[in-house]
Scaffold this active site. Structure first.
Site, PDB file in Angstrom:
ATOM      1  N   TYR A 161      -0.147   0.020  10.648  1.00 22.99           N
ATOM      2  CA  TYR A 161      -0.283  -0.378   9.379  1.00 22.99           C
ATOM      3  C   TYR A 161       0.762  -0.006   8.552  1.00 22.99           C
ATOM      4  O   TYR A 161       1.109  -0.931   7.642  1.00 22.99           O
ATOM      5  CB  TYR A 161      -1.624   0.529   9.047  1.00 22.99           C
ATOM      6  CG  TYR A 161      -2.037   0.213   7.740  1.00 22.99           C
ATOM      7  CD1 TYR A 161      -2.569  -1.036   7.257  1.00 22.99           C
ATOM      8  CD2 TYR A 161      -1.904   1.303   6.663  1.00 22.99           C
ATOM      9  CE1 TYR A 161      -3.131  -1.207   5.864  1.00 22.99           C
ATOM     10  CE2 TYR A 161      -2.529   1.046   5.267  1.00 22.99           C
ATOM     11  CZ  TYR A 161      -2.880  -0.307   4.966  1.00 22.99           C
ATOM     12  OH  TYR A 161      -3.338  -0.415   3.811  1.00 22.99           O
TER      13      TYR A 161
ATOM     14  N   SER B 100       0.741  -1.064   0.001  1.00 25.72           N
ATOM     15  CA  SER B 100      -0.097   0.095   0.138  1.00 25.72           C
ATOM     16  C   SER B 100       0.980   1.441   0.070  1.00 25.72           C
ATOM     17  O   SER B 100       2.190   1.077   0.228  1.00 25.72           O
ATOM     18  CB  SER B 100      -1.017   0.034   1.414  1.00 25.72           C
ATOM     19  OG  SER B 100      -1.628   1.089   1.461  1.00 25.72           O
TER      20      SER B 100
END
Length: 328
Positions: free
Chosen positions: A185, A159
């Site tokens: 994350y 990501s």
């Protein structure tokens, strides 16, 4: 840093869908495993690979939900696997290996984002455990099937969240620093990218190539369920009614567009002989440089990958640490 992070260019573009990029590709006789393949871009990935003739296996923690989601993907098989349960990973892999099938495509699409602090049974922080450690163990256990394919590709969903953090090797599980959901994350997504770098280095001699992927920003998935709706609205990615704004040139994509780069990495002949690279918009991402860094952080429309996410030394270190984590 020497790097293969150079756009081809592929000539495809940000707006392409998975269905468009797989056009003309025949996967008859090929076997694919897609984690997270029963929701969001994972489901679209499984559907498109199956439509091209691949045998598709979808590991799932919730088998009933997976079977319901896959009813429109005839022939796709759901098998039990929980990425937070090492024993279930081993059981899934043992069953697959016992079938004698080679594994041509493995797409690690399952993931969680910005969750509250939680730990697995080993004490590992949940985002790192789910997004990286579980997938690392899965690849290690399925290695014989990947080699047996005589040419396999592993696609790891990373990501642009790599911008939030690198990998903190001194405190992977937030035992000594305050827990911040997006830092955790970012660490897990950087780990995903580094995993592809070292996996490719170790596997290329045996025909196993690996790619990390930024799929785009896809609001219409379960990945955002832990985010404050006000935060999403403030990002400008949804309209006043809360509907996603689609602007692929800014990486704001539909599920079908979000699945495109992963499918391209898994199947495109354009990538023959390549691997260990971070990709987006159906192309290899350029490396973020000091000259492009400010623009990269400021807007999603500037493509690129941070050097720390493709650093071969960090990738090798992460591999060694991960080996210890799955044997602890």
């Amino acid at each position: 840093m020497s790097t293969a992070q150079q756009p081809l260019p592929s000539g495809i573009g940000a707006a392409a869908t998975a269905e468009e990029v797989i056009k003309g590709v025949d996967l008859t006789g090929k076997v694919a495993i897609v984690t997270g393949g029963y929701s969001g871009i994972g489901l679209e990935t499984a559907r498109v690979l199956r439509s091209a003739g691949a045998e598709v296996v979808v590991p799932a923690r919730d088998l009933e939900r997976a079977q319901a989601a896959l009813k429109d993907v005839p022939g796709a098989q759901a098998e039990y696997l929980d990425l937070l349960d090492p024993a279930s990973i081993d059981t899934f892999a043992e069953k697959f290996l016992a079938s004698g099938r080679p594994l041509h495509i493995l797409v690690n699409s399952a993931g969680i984002m910005a969750t509250p602090l939680a730990r697995d049974a080993r004490g590992y922080e949940r985002q790192f455990a789910t997004n990286h450690v579980g997938h690392f163990q899965l690849v290690r256990r399925l290695w014989p099937a990947l080699v047996a394919a005589g040419g396999a590709r592993v696609v790891v969903l990373s990501s642009r969240g790599i911008r939030f953090a690198g990998v903190d090797f001194d405190d992977l599980h937030f035992e000594h620093r305050p827990y911040e959901p997006f830092v955790a994350y970012g660490q897990s997504k950087t780990a995903n990218a580094l995993f592809a770098v070292e996996l490719d280095r170790r596997g290329r001699a045996e025909g196993v190539r690996a790619f990390a992927v930024h799929p785009g920003i896809i609001i219409d998935t379960g990945l955002v369920k832990h985010l404050d709706p006000e935060l999403i609205r403030a990002s400008g990615t949804v309209d006043e009614d809360g509907n996603p704004i689609i602007a692929p040139e800014r990486q704001w994509k539909t599920v079908q567009q979000g699945a495109a780069t992963g499918v391209w990495c898994a199947t495109s002949p354009q990538l023959a002989g390549l691997g260990g690279v971070f990709c987006e918009n159906c192309d290899v991402s350029p490396l973020v440089t000091p000259e492009t860094e400010a623009a990269w952080y400021e807007g999603e429309q500037t493509p690129g990958v941070l050097p720390r996410a493709v650093d071969p030394e960090a990738a090798a270190r992460l591999w060694e640490v991960s080996e210890r984590l799955i044997t602890a």
